[in-house]
Scaffold this motif. Structure first.
Motif, PDB file in Angstrom:
ATOM      1  N   GLY A   1      -3.053  12.665  -0.051  1.00  0.00           N
ATOM      2  CA  GLY A   1      -3.986  11.772   0.631  1.00  0.00           C
ATOM      3  C   GLY A   1      -4.430  10.568  -0.168  1.00  0.00           C
ATOM      4  O   GLY A   1      -5.244   9.772   0.310  1.00  0.00           O
TER       5      GLY A   1
ATOM      6  N   LYS B   1       0.861  -1.185   0.000  1.00  0.00           N
ATOM      7  CA  LYS B   1       0.000   0.000   0.000  1.00  0.00           C
ATOM      8  C   LYS B   1       0.895   1.233   0.000  1.00  0.00           C
ATOM      9  O   LYS B   1       1.740   1.400   0.880  1.00  0.00           O
ATOM     10  CB  LYS B   1      -0.922   0.015   1.218  1.00  0.00           C
TER      11      LYS B   1
ATOM     12  N   GLU C   1       1.113  11.592  -1.915  1.00  0.00           N
ATOM     13  CA  GLU C   1       0.902  13.001  -1.580  1.00  0.00           C
ATOM     14  C   GLU C   1      -0.526  13.388  -1.955  1.00  0.00           C
ATOM     15  O   GLU C   1      -1.086  12.912  -2.933  1.00  0.00           O
ATOM     16  CB  GLU C   1       1.899  13.872  -2.346  1.00  0.00           C
TER      17      GLU C   1
ATOM     18  N   ARG D   1      -4.119   6.853  -2.264  1.00  0.00           N
ATOM     19  CA  ARG D   1      -3.521   5.553  -1.980  1.00  0.00           C
ATOM     20  C   ARG D   1      -3.458   4.739  -3.266  1.00  0.00           C
ATOM     21  O   ARG D   1      -4.324   4.850  -4.126  1.00  0.00           O
ATOM     22  CB  ARG D   1      -4.340   4.782  -0.941  1.00  0.00           C
ATOM     23  N   SER D   2      -2.433   3.919  -3.351  1.00  0.00           N
ATOM     24  CA  SER D   2      -2.286   3.021  -4.490  1.00  0.00           C
ATOM     25  C   SER D   2      -1.850   1.661  -3.964  1.00  0.00           C
ATOM     26  O   SER D   2      -1.161   1.580  -2.937  1.00  0.00           O
ATOM     27  CB  SER D   2      -1.246   3.566  -5.477  1.00  0.00           C
ATOM     28  N   TYR D   3      -2.262   0.603  -4.650  1.00  0.00           N
ATOM     29  CA  TYR D   3      -1.941  -0.753  -4.225  1.00  0.00           C
ATOM     30  C   TYR D   3      -1.261  -1.494  -5.374  1.00  0.00           C
ATOM     31  O   TYR D   3      -1.644  -1.348  -6.541  1.00  0.00           O
ATOM     32  CB  TYR D   3      -3.210  -1.516  -3.823  1.00  0.00           C
TER      33      TYR D   3
ATOM     34  N   VAL E   1       5.437   9.249  -3.405  1.00  0.00           N
ATOM     35  CA  VAL E   1       5.141   8.278  -2.350  1.00  0.00           C
ATOM     36  C   VAL E   1       5.575   8.861  -1.012  1.00  0.00           C
ATOM     37  O   VAL E   1       6.745   9.206  -0.816  1.00  0.00           O
ATOM     38  CB  VAL E   1       5.867   6.942  -2.609  1.00  0.00           C
ATOM     39  N   GLU E   2       4.614   8.978  -0.094  1.00  0.00           N
ATOM     40  CA  GLU E   2       4.909   9.514   1.234  1.00  0.00           C
ATOM     41  C   GLU E   2       5.223   8.413   2.241  1.00  0.00           C
ATOM     42  O   GLU E   2       6.089   8.556   3.097  1.00  0.00           O
ATOM     43  CB  GLU E   2       3.709  10.338   1.738  1.00  0.00           C
ATOM     44  N   HIS E   3       4.498   7.308   2.131  1.00  0.00           N
ATOM     45  CA  HIS E   3       4.658   6.227   3.111  1.00  0.00           C
ATOM     46  C   HIS E   3       4.292   4.905   2.447  1.00  0.00           C
ATOM     47  O   HIS E   3       3.443   4.859   1.549  1.00  0.00           O
ATOM     48  CB  HIS E   3       3.759   6.478   4.329  1.00  0.00           C
TER      49      HIS E   3
ATOM     50  N   GLU F   1       0.964   5.195   0.288  1.00  0.00           N
ATOM     51  CA  GLU F   1       0.245   6.410   0.655  1.00  0.00           C
ATOM     52  C   GLU F   1       0.897   7.572  -0.086  1.00  0.00           C
ATOM     53  O   GLU F   1       2.100   7.826   0.058  1.00  0.00           O
ATOM     54  CB  GLU F   1       0.294   6.602   2.168  1.00  0.00           C
TER      55      GLU F   1
END
Length: 640
Positions: A417, A411, A415, A419-421, A627-629, A413
């Motif tokens: 807010g 997953k 920028e 999300r991508s999987y 990608v932030e997290h 997280e």
């Protein structure tokens, strides 16, 4: 200095030129691990040892000694041939070893130890997978039209090749494999590793990409042949049929008893399920006469008190070969059920081993086993050039998903807010490179990287360009629709035959009453559940399914006269409908990304104009996110 087994030439060069290896730090010896443990970790790394040695010779280490250590005779002879091919000067030293703790041992034998002469022992060999091997060769040949080994198309064909070999050598029926997976909580159709459906999905995606258009007919014929074989093996695979014959002969007919040696504990459970199903009333008595062993432990359990008991080895590996040749208590007439490619490879190894002086004590057994393999290979009808088939692991792996029903997605997280999987690959954006979008493993993405996340708008435009919007489905592969159709056809036909109501709400009440009649506890089942099961929908399905719904659904099926086995299959789909829809949606987006950033097939085979592709690629720049997290997938337990 230690070199990681995944290192390639670039890393080799960096390591060999490091200042730490200059002067006093210059190594006197290179120690290279080619043991079975290393080979099991990465067989390709072991095969690259001669390449690494040649590289060191060409990069300033020509006078540095090297020692290659292996405990596998087959690896020994393969490396010997490759070193000779590279014209590298070397010498060899062979020792016979019978202990389990070879190489480094807390209890070493005396320097002058030699093995005791082994008695002769006959073997009965059966080759079980001629048809599967022929089909596997067909899939393997098709990889020549699939591009690089890293491409999804190549991997799809190789997965199909591997699947038919593994299935044919499994000691059970396909129905046992899929039922066992469902009961173990592995029934997620999107990720079920050992079912045919995911393999076929990848093949369909490969065909859809256009990369196989030149060999499309051959691929489709191979898929059709695979599905025919899988249908034939639903009740029993070729290996399972041979195991059943062995058990009927030694544990049912003459009641002497049999010791079955299987690849691992999960295969033991599969074989037990299969034999119980096939032997029916004879199973209870036969089970008491069967001893169960695994390939990795049988050497420790063989003892003189088992003399006279018939042994059947399901498959062969280096450990089994060592036991067959060296174990002092090996029963006479032991059966070895082996794959076609394994038989040919083992014969080649034995032919080389018998010339080694250190193995003189085992020469009689080596000759007898080699003669039996040679005889059985000669008996194979319409023989194949089986040596062309690459050697692969022939056992399925089993993932324990009981703690999580979700697919193993990373997953990201993003920028803003978002999300991508992703489970396998993503496209990373690197503006200073050409092309700027590069495919990367999801596991390689780091915070701060920029990745592509397709928007709904871009997806719609791409589908329009591919002329898919006017088709009845949004993807060429839609197993959701097919599974729904099978389920609905079965339910509707039975409702029409067994109940009078035609309106769905009235029919639900009538079926619910029948359920309560069959099982009073079904009164606790909400009629809304029955109403839903009568017209299950997968698209946009967000209904949760409680654990107790399973037993009520089975009563629902019983009220319709559906067998328990069919009810299990239907429930697997009901429970996974929402998850399957999500999984295929992600797979579809990944496939679209392949078309977008590897556009040759789209331009050539789908006739998408190059200017349209360029325009879509330009719009893809609006779908780049930092990608932030990263949340990695939960750790999975791989059981053997």
């Amino acid at each position: 200095m230690a070199m990681h087994y995944m290192a390639r030439k670039g890393a080799w060069r960096t390591a060999l030129t490091t200042p730490a290896l200059k002067g006093q730090g210059r190594p006197e010896l290179l120690l290279l691990d080619a043991t079975s443990a290393a080979n099991n970790t990465s067989s390709s790394a072991v095969k690259r040892i001669p390449d690494f040695l040649l590289f060191t010779r060409e990069n300033g280490f020509a006078d540095t000694g090297a020692v290659i250590v292996t405990d596998d005779p087959k690896t020994f002879f393969i490396l010997q041939a490759r070193l000779s091919k590279f014209k590298l000067i070397f010498s060899t030293k062979e020792w016979a070893v019978e202990a389990s703790d070879v190489l480094l041992s807390a209890h070493p034998v005396a320097p002058d130890w030699v093995p005791a002469q082994r008695s002769s022992s006959n073997f009965n060999v059966s080759i079980v997978d001629r048809d599967a091997s022929q089909l596997a060769l067909a899939f393997q040949r098709l990889t020549a039209s699939a591009g690089s080994e890293e491409s999804p198309v190549y991997q799809a064909l190789l997965d199909a090749c591997l699947y038919v070999l593994r299935l044919s050598n499994m000691p059970a029926g396909y129905t046992d494999l899929t039922t066992a997976s469902a009961e173990a909580g592995e029934g997620d159709y999107g990720s079920q590793q050992n079912a045919w459906t995911p393999v076929k999905l990848k093949l369909a995606a490969a065909l859809d990409s256009g990369a196989l258009n030149k060999v499309r007919d051959a691929v489709e014929r191979a898929i059709a042949r695979a599905e025919k074989l899988i249908d034939d093996w639903n009740d029993a695979t070729p290996m399972a049929s041979r195991v059943l014959a062995e058990v009927q002969k030694h544990a049912v007919a003459d009641r002497q008893g049999i010791s079955l040696v299987l690849p691992n504990n999960r295969y033991v459970l599969l074989a037990q399920r299969f034999l119980k199903r096939k032997l029916e009333a004879d199973w209870a008595a036969a089970d008491e006469r069967i001893e169960w062993h695994t390939l990795s432990t049988v050497g420790k359990t063989l003892a003189s008190d088992r003399t006279g008991k018939h042994f059947t080895f399901v498959g062969i590996n280096p450990d089994v070969l060592r036991i067959l040749i060296t174990h002092p208590e090996m029963p006479h007439g032991s059966a070895v059920l082996v794959a076609y490619r394994q038989a040919e490879s083992t014969l080649t190894t034995l032919t080389s081993i018998k010339e080694v002086r250190a193995f003189k004590a085992y020469r009689d057994r080596i000759n007898l086993l080699a003669q039996e393999l040679e005889r059985r290979l000669a008996d194979v009808p319409n023989p194949l050039v089986i040596g062309k088939l690459r050697e692969m692991s022939l056992t399925f792996t089993f993932e324990d998903n009981s703690q999580s029903g979700e697919q193993a997605y990373y997953k990201f997280e993003l920028e803003g807010g978002g999300r991508s999987y992703a489970a396998g690959w993503v496209y990373r954006h690197m503006p200073d490179e050409d092309p700027p979008f590069r495919r990367a493993a999801a596991s390689a993405i780091q915070p701060g990287d920029f990745i592509f996340d397709m928007s709904d708008e871009l997806r719609a435009k791409l589908e329009s360009s591919l002329q898919m919007n006017n088709e009845d489905v949004s993807s060429v592969v839609d197993p959701v629709r097919m599974l729904l159709k099978l389920y609905h056809d079965d339910v509707q036909r039975r409702c029409a035959l067994m109940f009078t109501s035609t309106k769905r709400s009235a029919l639900a009440r009538e079926i619910h009453a029948k359920m309560v009649e069959l099982d009073p506890k079904a009164a606790d089942c909400r009629p809304g559940r029955v109403y839903y099961w009568l017209a299950l929908q997968a698209k946009d399905d967000t209904r949760p399914h409680a654990a107790q719904d399973s037993k009520y659904f089975k009563v629902f099926c019983k009220a319709l006269g559906i067998t328990d086995e069919a009810a299990e299959q239907h429930w697997g789909f009901v429970r996974n409908a929402r998850r399957l829809n999500q999984c295929l949606g992600r797979e579809l987006v990944a496939r679209y990304a392949e078309i977008l950033f590897q556009p040759e097939s789209a331009a050539t085979y789908r006739k998408v104009p190059e200017d349209v592709i360029r325009q879509l690629q330009q719009e893809a720049l609006r779908c780049i996110y930092r990608v932030e997290h990263i949340v990695p997938p939960p750790a999975r337990l791989i059981t053997s």
